[in-house]
Motif scaffolding. Structure first.
Motif, PDB file in Angstrom:
ATOM      1  N   MET A  57       0.815  -1.207   0.000  1.00  0.00           N
ATOM      2  CA  MET A  57       0.000   0.000   0.000  1.00  0.00           C
ATOM      3  C   MET A  57       0.857   1.269   0.000  1.00  0.00           C
ATOM      4  O   MET A  57       0.543   2.254  -0.662  1.00  0.00           O
ATOM      5  CB  MET A  57      -0.920  -0.007   1.236  1.00  0.00           C
ATOM      6  CG  MET A  57      -1.889   1.154   1.332  1.00  0.00           C
ATOM      7  SD  MET A  57      -2.799   1.090   2.884  1.00  0.00           S
ATOM      8  CE  MET A  57      -3.589  -0.509   2.747  1.00  0.00           C
ATOM      9  N   PHE A  58       1.980   1.248   0.732  1.00  0.00           N
ATOM     10  CA  PHE A  58       2.728   2.480   0.952  1.00  0.00           C
ATOM     11  C   PHE A  58       4.071   2.540   0.228  1.00  0.00           C
ATOM     12  O   PHE A  58       4.649   3.622   0.123  1.00  0.00           O
ATOM     13  CB  PHE A  58       2.984   2.676   2.452  1.00  0.00           C
ATOM     14  CG  PHE A  58       1.754   3.006   3.231  1.00  0.00           C
ATOM     15  CD1 PHE A  58       1.236   4.287   3.239  1.00  0.00           C
ATOM     16  CD2 PHE A  58       1.100   2.025   3.966  1.00  0.00           C
ATOM     17  CE1 PHE A  58       0.098   4.591   3.949  1.00  0.00           C
ATOM     18  CE2 PHE A  58      -0.033   2.321   4.690  1.00  0.00           C
ATOM     19  CZ  PHE A  58      -0.546   3.618   4.681  1.00  0.00           C
ATOM     20  N   SER A  59       4.611   1.402  -0.218  1.00  0.00           N
ATOM     21  CA  SER A  59       5.976   1.408  -0.736  1.00  0.00           C
ATOM     22  C   SER A  59       6.146   2.278  -1.968  1.00  0.00           C
ATOM     23  O   SER A  59       7.246   2.743  -2.247  1.00  0.00           O
ATOM     24  CB  SER A  59       6.423  -0.023  -1.048  1.00  0.00           C
ATOM     25  OG  SER A  59       5.576  -0.598  -2.021  1.00  0.00           O
TER      26      SER A  59
ATOM     27  N   LYS B 145      -3.968   4.166  10.615  1.00  0.00           N
ATOM     28  CA  LYS B 145      -5.337   3.826  10.940  1.00  0.00           C
ATOM     29  C   LYS B 145      -6.180   3.748   9.672  1.00  0.00           C
ATOM     30  O   LYS B 145      -6.268   4.714   8.927  1.00  0.00           O
ATOM     31  CB  LYS B 145      -5.932   4.858  11.892  1.00  0.00           C
ATOM     32  CG  LYS B 145      -5.215   4.979  13.220  1.00  0.00           C
ATOM     33  CD  LYS B 145      -5.439   3.760  14.078  1.00  0.00           C
ATOM     34  CE  LYS B 145      -4.731   3.849  15.413  1.00  0.00           C
ATOM     35  NZ  LYS B 145      -5.200   4.940  16.241  1.00  0.00           N
ATOM     36  N   VAL B 146      -6.766   2.596   9.428  1.00  0.00           N
ATOM     37  CA  VAL B 146      -7.635   2.421   8.265  1.00  0.00           C
ATOM     38  C   VAL B 146      -9.008   2.986   8.600  1.00  0.00           C
ATOM     39  O   VAL B 146      -9.547   2.742   9.676  1.00  0.00           O
ATOM     40  CB  VAL B 146      -7.727   0.931   7.888  1.00  0.00           C
ATOM     41  CG1 VAL B 146      -8.697   0.743   6.737  1.00  0.00           C
ATOM     42  CG2 VAL B 146      -6.358   0.396   7.524  1.00  0.00           C
ATOM     43  N   GLY B 147      -9.558   3.736   7.646  1.00  0.00           N
ATOM     44  CA  GLY B 147     -10.875   4.291   7.869  1.00  0.00           C
ATOM     45  C   GLY B 147     -10.850   5.770   8.156  1.00  0.00           C
ATOM     46  O   GLY B 147     -11.868   6.436   8.074  1.00  0.00           O
ATOM     47  N   GLY B 148      -9.686   6.331   8.473  1.00  0.00           N
ATOM     48  CA  GLY B 148      -9.559   7.761   8.625  1.00  0.00           C
ATOM     49  C   GLY B 148      -9.470   8.237  10.050  1.00  0.00           C
ATOM     50  O   GLY B 148     -10.187   7.759  10.929  1.00  0.00           O
TER      51      GLY B 148
ATOM     52  N   ASN C 197      -7.444   5.171   4.736  1.00  0.00           N
ATOM     53  CA  ASN C 197      -7.755   4.429   3.524  1.00  0.00           C
ATOM     54  C   ASN C 197      -9.186   4.719   3.100  1.00  0.00           C
ATOM     55  O   ASN C 197     -10.130   4.459   3.848  1.00  0.00           O
ATOM     56  CB  ASN C 197      -7.590   2.923   3.761  1.00  0.00           C
ATOM     57  CG  ASN C 197      -6.139   2.501   3.677  1.00  0.00           C
ATOM     58  OD1 ASN C 197      -5.425   2.961   2.796  1.00  0.00           O
ATOM     59  ND2 ASN C 197      -5.716   1.659   4.594  1.00  0.00           N
ATOM     60  N   LEU C 198      -9.322   5.218   1.921  1.00  0.00           N
ATOM     61  CA  LEU C 198     -10.639   5.526   1.380  1.00  0.00           C
ATOM     62  C   LEU C 198     -10.858   4.744   0.094  1.00  0.00           C
ATOM     63  O   LEU C 198      -9.920   4.457  -0.643  1.00  0.00           O
ATOM     64  CB  LEU C 198     -10.767   7.026   1.096  1.00  0.00           C
ATOM     65  CG  LEU C 198     -10.556   7.978   2.291  1.00  0.00           C
ATOM     66  CD1 LEU C 198     -10.652   9.415   1.839  1.00  0.00           C
ATOM     67  CD2 LEU C 198     -11.565   7.676   3.383  1.00  0.00           C
TER      68      LEU C 198
ATOM     69  N   TYR D 150      -4.781   5.210   0.302  1.00  0.00           N
ATOM     70  CA  TYR D 150      -4.480   6.010   1.490  1.00  0.00           C
ATOM     71  C   TYR D 150      -4.299   7.451   1.043  1.00  0.00           C
ATOM     72  O   TYR D 150      -3.468   7.758   0.175  1.00  0.00           O
ATOM     73  CB  TYR D 150      -3.224   5.511   2.187  1.00  0.00           C
ATOM     74  CG  TYR D 150      -3.013   6.150   3.534  1.00  0.00           C
ATOM     75  CD1 TYR D 150      -3.545   5.581   4.683  1.00  0.00           C
ATOM     76  CD2 TYR D 150      -2.309   7.336   3.658  1.00  0.00           C
ATOM     77  CE1 TYR D 150      -3.367   6.167   5.919  1.00  0.00           C
ATOM     78  CE2 TYR D 150      -2.129   7.940   4.887  1.00  0.00           C
ATOM     79  CZ  TYR D 150      -2.658   7.356   6.027  1.00  0.00           C
ATOM     80  OH  TYR D 150      -2.501   7.952   7.254  1.00  0.00           O
ATOM     81  N   THR D 151      -5.053   8.384   1.585  1.00  0.00           N
ATOM     82  CA  THR D 151      -5.012   9.775   1.140  1.00  0.00           C
ATOM     83  C   THR D 151      -5.416  10.684   2.275  1.00  0.00           C
ATOM     84  O   THR D 151      -5.745  10.229   3.389  1.00  0.00           O
ATOM     85  CB  THR D 151      -5.941   9.978  -0.073  1.00  0.00           C
ATOM     86  OG1 THR D 151      -5.743  11.286  -0.598  1.00  0.00           O
ATOM     87  CG2 THR D 151      -7.400   9.780   0.311  1.00  0.00           C
ATOM     88  N   VAL D 152      -5.371  11.977   2.015  1.00  0.00           N
ATOM     89  CA  VAL D 152      -5.841  12.986   2.967  1.00  0.00           C
ATOM     90  C   VAL D 152      -6.918  13.817   2.286  1.00  0.00           C
ATOM     91  O   VAL D 152      -6.840  14.115   1.080  1.00  0.00           O
ATOM     92  CB  VAL D 152      -4.691  13.885   3.460  1.00  0.00           C
ATOM     93  CG1 VAL D 152      -3.712  13.081   4.294  1.00  0.00           C
ATOM     94  CG2 VAL D 152      -3.961  14.558   2.304  1.00  0.00           C
ATOM     95  N   ILE D 153      -7.927  14.183   3.038  1.00  0.00           N
ATOM     96  CA  ILE D 153      -9.001  15.014   2.499  1.00  0.00           C
ATOM     97  C   ILE D 153      -9.342  16.076   3.527  1.00  0.00           C
ATOM     98  O   ILE D 153      -9.053  15.930   4.725  1.00  0.00           O
ATOM     99  CB  ILE D 153     -10.270  14.196   2.163  1.00  0.00           C
ATOM    100  CG1 ILE D 153     -10.794  13.457   3.420  1.00  0.00           C
ATOM    101  CG2 ILE D 153      -9.992  13.191   1.050  1.00  0.00           C
ATOM    102  CD1 ILE D 153     -12.116  12.767   3.195  1.00  0.00           C
ATOM    103  N   GLY D 154      -9.937  17.163   3.044  1.00  0.00           N
ATOM    104  CA  GLY D 154     -10.359  18.224   3.948  1.00  0.00           C
ATOM    105  C   GLY D 154     -10.115  19.587   3.352  1.00  0.00           C
ATOM    106  O   GLY D 154      -9.525  19.760   2.272  1.00  0.00           O
TER     107      GLY D 154
END
Length: 624
Positions: free
Chosen positions: A384-386, A405-408, A523-524, A533-537
């Motif tokens: 997922m991250f490599s 943390k999965v799910g945010g 993870n979304l 895996y991302t960031v939102i806001g």
């Protein structure tokens, strides 16, 4: 970890049930191990239980054979022994010697008279066991001797399958009733009783109760190795070398101790224990009321130990890491063994093998299950991250997957958005292959810069790049790393310009926006289909907006929220408030010109952060 949590209880209950089943099946292999642990525990407590002192042994030993000749001897010696012991005040004489055949009528009559005159002599008999478990006609003393004796007692022994004598059968059923063992008869002599009462799970001799199993077997509580009981040589007693007071008040067991007579037994505490001393141990158990118990209460204790230890070890193995779980399981095992020894010393034989078996099985199975599932989780985390974080961060996530943390979850991060200036005009003047080649070179260098600065590459958005610091792993210096990376990206872009100029390729330029704020990271996507895996806001949207200001400022721009975190580190000029789309109030932004010094923290070597001030000048291009 949820799968581990669901699987562990089922696996644990299955293993506990399997060990309980083995406990009732009593496999010879496991029972043999358990018997050996009984022997070890018995040897470990040798000397702790002293004989009561009312039992002594008259030994038909090598010394007596040397002086009196080859055994069996003339019964005249036994007659003299009875007379000497009776005169000394012995409480009883119990012979572990058979007298089944006549020697001479005169000698036999003399022995019978001495036996009758003593009024305290017990003679031995031996039974042959029938295939159905019953007894055949016993081998008994001569009728005259039998009539003169106070009691007859059987000398049959019942070793376990491995030849070790751990149990004795106190009575044997025969057509004429129950016949006591030699040891039971010796204890009856001490207690002055001529009879006993058999119960379903015990015997009574006077006021003494002896616990047995349903067939009247008693577990022998050995006092120590051979030689623990007082022992006098037959010939010494016979010739008056033993003071009478040493014999007075004692029940004397007369039997062979010389190895050549072949009455040696294998006991838990000795590989060569005379049969007569085995009987002395049993008699002393009865007289002292000091028994080893291995019945229903102990079986209940075994089951409780199997269940509780299995559950406890499963809990430890499933909740703790191996580095902590294994030592704790060793401690739990040690505490159980210590408690087991205490119970053994108190006279309770509680199993060691089956509780230890459940400990080993449950710990091994749960640890293996965790390894398999966590290894799968580690592979998932690495996959997922490599591709968009540094190997160092991937390794930390593999070791601590719960950090991502999965799910945010809410995180404070620093976000970087870089976008190629006038990408549309640039691509219109070139073939798709040329555009892709140049863009890939650009994206590759920018990616290396982000990874080298321990950033997380979120995604490519056409010609744009979104990256952030502070997720999935917390980074205390996320702001410093982000501004350092922005300047390093420009330095790398300058190097690309030199390369492109040599190749005759028109260079591209980019704008960079930076902001620190609160986002939702996790993870979304659709589970099992596509996850990211991302960031939102709002902080992400704001970074997109202010990046446009870098096009006119001709350098990276950052918000006041980020500037306040790095003001001691960076060289920056205020650009004033800017009204961006989606915001009602203007946003203060700053032009990032360079670094004053290397950022704090040990995650980045200084060489990565040493960016000269001229690096802040972006390459220029003509307007489209």
């Amino acid at each position: 970890m949820k799968r581990v949590g669901r699987s562990v209880p089922i696996l644990t209950l299955l293993l506990i049930g399997g060990v309980v089943l083995l406990y009732y099946v009593q496999l010879p292999l496991l029972e043999g191990f358990e018997a050996r642990t009984y022997d070890l525990r018995m040897r470990a407590r040798q000397g702790m239980k002293k004989p009561a002192g009312t039992i002594a042994i008259i030994a038909i030993d090598d010394k007596s054979i040397a002086e009196l000749g080859r055994f069996p001897w003339s019964r005249e010696h036994f007659t003299a022994l009875i007379e000497t012991a009776s005169a000394a005040g012995a409480r009883g004489l119990v012979f572990d010697v058979l007298f089944p055949e006549p020697q001479s009528s005169a000698i036999d009559r003399a022995l019978a008279a001495a036996i009758k005159a003593s009024g305290r002599t017990t003679l031995a008999e031996a039974f042959t066991l029938a295939p159905d478990g019953g007894t055949t006609t016993p081998l008994q003393p001569l009728p005259g001797l039998r009539a003169a004796a106070r009691n007859l007692a059987h000398i049959n022994v019942f070793p376990d399958d491995d030849g070790v004598l751990r149990w004795t059968r106190l009575v044997l059923p025969h057509s004429d009733g129950l016949h006591p063992s030699l040891a039971l008869a010796a204890s009856m002599a001490v207690l002055g009783s001529d009879s006993f009462t058999a119960q379903p799970y015990g015997l009574s001799v006077g006021e003494h109760t002896v616990p047995t199993d349903g067939e009247h077997y008693l577990l022998i509580n050995y006092r120590g190795p051979a030689g623990t009981f007082a022992r006098f040589s037959f010939v010494d007693v016979l010739k008056g070398r033993v003071p009478p007071e040493s014999l007075r008040g004692k029940v004397l067991l007369v039997g062979p101790t010389a190895i050549g007579i072949y009455d040696m037994r294998i006991a838990p505490v000795s590989s060569n224990m005379p049969g007569v001393e085995v009987n002395a141990n049993i008699a002393d158990n009865i007289l002292a009321g000091d028994f080893m118990h291995h019945g229903g209460l102990e079986a209940l204790g075994d089951l409780v130990a199997i269940i509780l230890l299995g559950l406890l070890v499963a809990l430890v193995a499933s909740l703790l890491r191996a580095a902590a779980a294994f030592p704790l399981v060793v401690v739990i095992t040690g505490v159980w063994l210590w408690l087991n020894l205490l119970l053994f010393d108190a006279g309770h034989w509680v199993s060691i093998v089956y509780p230890c078996l459940v400990i080993v099985l449950v710990y091994s199975a749960v640890s293996y299950l965790r390894f398999i599932l966590l290894d799968r989780k580690s592979r998932q985390v690495r996959a997922m991250f490599s591709s968009y974080v540094s190997p160092k961060i991937v390794d930390q996530l593999v070791k601590n997957p719960e950090l991502a943390k999965v799910g945010g979850e809410s995180r404070i991060v620093t976000i970087l958005f870089a976008d190629v200036k006038n990408y549309t005009g640039y691509s219109e003047k070139r073939t798709p292959r040329e555009v892709v080649t140049t863009l890939n070179e650009y994206l590759a260098e920018m990616t290396h810069s982000i990874i080298d600065h321990d950033g997380t590459l979120d995604k490519f958005m056409g010609d744009g790049i979104l990256a952030y610091w502070g997720a999935p792993l917390p980074q205390d210096n996320h702001a410093e790393l982000a501004v350092s990376c922005a300047l390093d990206m420009l330095a790398r872009l300058r190097q690309l310009h030199l390369k492109w100029q040599e190749e005759g390729t028109e260079p591209i330029a980019c704008g960079i926006g930076l902001h620190t704020g609160e986002v939702i990271a996790g993870n979304l996507g659709a589970a099992g289909k596509k996850m990211e895996y991302t960031v939102i806001g709002d902080a992400v949207n704001l970074t997109f907006r202010i990046q446009n200001e870098s096009r006119t400022a001709n350098c990276p721009v950052m918000t006041e929220a980020l500037y306040e975190r790095v003001r001691q580190l960076v060289i920056a000029d205020p650009l004033g408030p800017v009204l961006v789309k989606g915001k009602q109030l203007p946003i203060e932004i700053y032009a990032l010109k360079g670094l004053r010094s290397a950022p704090s923290g040990n995650q980045q070597p200084d060489r990565r952060l040493s960016v000269p001030a001229p690096a802040a000048t972006l390459p220029t291009r003509s307007s489209p």
